[in-house]
Each structure stands twice: as C-alpha cells, then as structure tokens.
Design a protein around this motif. Structure first.
Motif, PDB file in Angstrom:
ATOM      1  N   UNK A 212       0.626  -1.101  -0.063  1.00 20.61           N
ATOM      2  CA  UNK A 212      -0.084   0.001   0.018  1.00 20.61           C
ATOM      3  C   UNK A 212       0.628   1.190  -0.152  1.00 20.61           C
ATOM      4  N   UNK A 213       2.032   1.278   0.646  1.00 24.54           N
ATOM      5  CA  UNK A 213       2.878   2.204   0.363  1.00 24.54           C
ATOM      6  C   UNK A 213       3.515   2.898  -0.870  1.00 24.54           C
ATOM      7  N   UNK A 214       3.717   1.786  -1.584  1.00 24.64           N
ATOM      8  CA  UNK A 214       3.901   2.026  -3.186  1.00 24.64           C
ATOM      9  C   UNK A 214       2.780   2.675  -3.782  1.00 24.64           C
ATOM     10  N   UNK A 215       1.438   2.064  -3.523  1.00 21.63           N
ATOM     11  CA  UNK A 215       0.429   2.575  -4.314  1.00 21.63           C
ATOM     12  C   UNK A 215       0.427   3.830  -3.772  1.00 21.63           C
ATOM     13  N   UNK A 216       0.500   4.258  -2.574  1.00 22.34           N
ATOM     14  CA  UNK A 216       0.152   5.708  -2.160  1.00 22.34           C
ATOM     15  C   UNK A 216       1.358   6.667  -2.686  1.00 22.34           C
ATOM     16  N   UNK A 217       2.457   6.009  -2.899  1.00 24.90           N
ATOM     17  CA  UNK A 217       3.536   6.728  -3.666  1.00 24.90           C
ATOM     18  C   UNK A 217       3.249   6.993  -5.238  1.00 24.90           C
ATOM     19  N   UNK A 221       2.340  10.674  -7.643  1.00 30.21           N
ATOM     20  CA  UNK A 221       3.053  10.991  -8.686  1.00 30.21           C
ATOM     21  C   UNK A 221       4.726  10.703  -8.563  1.00 30.21           C
ATOM     22  N   UNK A 222       5.129   9.744  -7.536  1.00 27.92           N
ATOM     23  CA  UNK A 222       6.448   9.248  -7.457  1.00 27.92           C
ATOM     24  C   UNK A 222       6.930   8.130  -8.282  1.00 27.92           C
ATOM     25  N   UNK A 228      11.930   4.027  -4.565  1.00 29.14           N
ATOM     26  CA  UNK A 228      13.252   3.325  -3.784  1.00 29.14           C
ATOM     27  C   UNK A 228      13.637   4.305  -2.645  1.00 29.14           C
ATOM     28  N   UNK A 229      13.579   5.609  -2.970  1.00 27.46           N
ATOM     29  CA  UNK A 229      14.111   6.585  -2.210  1.00 27.46           C
ATOM     30  C   UNK A 229      13.443   6.842  -0.784  1.00 27.46           C
ATOM     31  N   UNK A 230      11.928   6.792  -0.984  1.00 31.96           N
ATOM     32  CA  UNK A 230      11.131   7.523  -0.004  1.00 31.96           C
ATOM     33  C   UNK A 230      10.442   5.953   0.549  1.00 31.96           C
ATOM     34  N   UNK A 231      10.261   5.110  -0.092  1.00 32.00           N
ATOM     35  CA  UNK A 231       9.681   3.707   0.484  1.00 32.00           C
ATOM     36  C   UNK A 231      10.486   2.401   0.750  1.00 32.00           C
ATOM     37  N   UNK A 234      13.805   3.484   3.326  1.00 35.80           N
ATOM     38  CA  UNK A 234      13.411   3.593   4.836  1.00 35.80           C
ATOM     39  C   UNK A 234      12.599   2.187   5.206  1.00 35.80           C
ATOM     40  N   UNK A 235      11.947   1.345   4.370  1.00 36.61           N
ATOM     41  CA  UNK A 235      11.468   0.074   4.787  1.00 36.61           C
ATOM     42  C   UNK A 235      12.568  -1.074   5.284  1.00 36.61           C
ATOM     43  N   UNK A 236      13.929  -0.879   4.582  1.00 37.52           N
ATOM     44  CA  UNK A 236      14.930  -1.924   4.844  1.00 37.52           C
ATOM     45  C   UNK A 236      15.851  -1.280   5.948  1.00 37.52           C
TER      46      UNK A 236
END
Length: 322
Positions: A212-217, A221-222, A228-231, A234-236
């Motif tokens: 869901x974080x990628x879908x929101x990004x 418009x990411x 990769x930079x903002x999701x 930070x996730x790993x």
C-alpha cells in the motif's frame, strides 16, 4: 437470589481446579525431551571443540615446551605479551587487519543492498531466479578452489583481466604481488564471493514492505527512483542497521582462509593480518606461547566488540538473542 444468579454461582463453584504446577512441568519436560536429545550431540561437539581448547589459554603465560606439556612448562606471566608488543610488525599487522576488515564490512553491505534493490525490480520470475542462483554459487566454494581461479584470472602473463586491460592500453599489473593493490584484491574478491548470499536477508526485508505504501507513492506521482528513495530504503533501514551493528564483532576477522591462500612474502606489508601472523609465529616459527598470546588478545578484543555490537543492535534495532 434469582435462578439465574444461583445457576451462575453453582456453575462457578463447580469449575475444575487448575492442574498442579508439578504435573505441568512434568508434562512439558516429556514433550520437550526429544528436542533436548536432538540438540545433545551438537552440544557435546561445542563443548569438545569450542570450550575444551580454552584450557590451552594458559600457554599464553608460559614458555611453552611441547615435550613438557601444559603443566610442565615454565610460567612467565605477561612476558609473551610484552614481547609481541615490542615486535616491529605487530602494529602493522593490527592496522592491516582493521583496514581490510572495515573495507570488507562496508563493501560487503553496499553490494548486497544494491543487488537486492536491482533484483527486486526484475519483473520476470524465471530470469530473477536464474540470476539469484548464479550469484549465490561462489558462496558455496572454498577459498582453496577460488584462490586458484583468482590467480589464473589476475595473472599478469595469461590472466583474462590483464588481457582486458591490455585492450584498453593499460600495462599488465601483478595484482597479487603488488602491496598497493593486494588489500583491494582481498576486498573485491570477498565481495564477489559473498554478496549473492548476502542479498537473501535484504530480499526478505523487501518482501515485508507494505504494498500500500507503493500504491500511495504512485498516486502522489512518485516514479521508481522516488519509490526506492522514500519507501524501499526506509523500509529496509532497520535490517541495514541491524546487520551493520552485528558486523562490528568481526572487525578483527579479516579472513584467514582467503588471505592465507592468496598472499605471499612480497605483500606482507599490507596483506598480513593477525590470523596469518599467529599461524607463522606458532606453526612456522614454533613460538607457541607468543602465538597464543596474540590469539588471546584478538579473542578478548573480539568479545568486547561482539558485546558492544549486540548492545547497539538492541538499542537501535530492538534485536535480542533471548
């Protein structure tokens, strides 16, 4: 008292009593007994091969003579330690060990992370599995085998790497005999051997990121880089911090198998590490007490570093062994 209340009271009074604690412990022991039997052989091996040899620590404080044994050799206190620290090579060996180990730690974390991120972007599962299998393979080969391959590849006369440099107009270099290049050869070949296997941890961490974080990004418009930079990163990040802190305990382990199979007297000045130094002192020069003193020094420092690394892992990444 109403019938409902009376029934509830009667039911409560008729509830079965809890089983005695002794019976519970006995039942648990019977259930766990097979697991204890399974671990018993491994425990015996650990006691024999890991804790049994610790009796030889006393050699570090003796002028050890093999014919006299541990109890018949002369006790000289800390003279072996003083002798080791007075040797001109000791400081250089410690510096080489720390430098090579730190370089391996940094490169050994950067390469698996980058590889895991790239593999995560591959859409074709079959191609992804093939790539993973290929890059994992060197991990399962010993340095005895890989050293022969590396010597052939880096040979200044017929090595494929120097042939490639010749096509670019660069003169051949004897990488395994040049003290300037040898530490970097150690780091590069160690990364080549282990980075594929190291990606397993980071690929597992990537699967734990909420889609869901990628879908929101994407809605925001990411692009792939921004995702990769903002999701992803930070996730790993907790796993990266954990692996980095745990690796601090290996700061004095620069890889005996690799160095021993690749080095030569011409690169002692930059490639000699504590483990190879102990090998030459103890088994080549037969200075058993001095070699044991160096090994004990390394073990004590490594124990302190491992303790600090686990403390940092608990504080920074909430990682606990027990």
């Amino acid at each position: 008292m109403s019938a409902t209340t009376q029934t509830a009271a009667d039911t409560g009074s008729a509830s079965p009593a809890a089983p005695p604690a002794r019976k519970t412990r006995t039942r648990n022991w019977k259930m766990e007994a097979p697991f204890h039997l399974m671990i018993f052989p491994a425990l015996v091996c650990v006691l024999i091969f890991s804790y049994g040899p610790m009796a030889g620590i006393g050699i570090a404080f003796q002028k050890f003579v093999p014919t006299s044994g541990l109890f018949g050799s002369k006790w000289i206190g800390f003279d072996n330690f003083s002798y080791v620290y007075s040797l001109p090579d000791t400081t250089r060996v410690i510096y080489n060990t720390v430098f090579i180990a730190v370089m391996k730690m940094i490169a050994g974390m950067a390469a698996p992370i980058a590889t895991a991120l790239l593999l995560n972007e591959i859409a074709r599962p079959l191609f992804k599995r093939v790539v993973q299998t290929v890059i994992y393979m060197p991990h399962f080969l010993s340095w005895v085998i890989l050293s022969g391959i590396i010597v052939d590849v880096l040979s200044p006369n017929y090595g494929i790497f120097n042939d490639f440099l010749g096509w670019l107009g660069i003169k051949p270099t004897f990488f395994l005999g040049d003290e300037r290049w040898f530490p970097f050869v150690l780091v590069g070949t160690d990364v080549w051997k282990e980075f594929g296997f190291g990606t397993i941890v980071y690929l597992a961490a990537l699967t734990g990121i909420n889609p869901a974080l990628y879908e929101a990004a994407v809605i925001d418009g990411a692009g792939r880089w921004k995702q990769t930079l903002y999701v992803t990163l930070p996730g790993i990040a907790p796993i990266v911090v954990l692996m980095g802190t745990l690796s601090l305990g290996n700061i004095l382990n620069a890889g005996f198998d690799q160095v021993f199979n690749l080095y030569s007297p011409t690169v002692y000045s930059t490639g000699d590490i504590l483990d190879t130094y102990v090998y030459r002192l103890g088994l080549v020069n037969l200075q058993f007490g001095v070699a044991t003193a160096v090994g004990l020094f390394k073990s004590v420092v490594s124990f302190v570093l491992i303790s600090v690394s686990y403390l940092l892992a608990y504080r920074l990444a909430n990682y606990r062994i027990f």
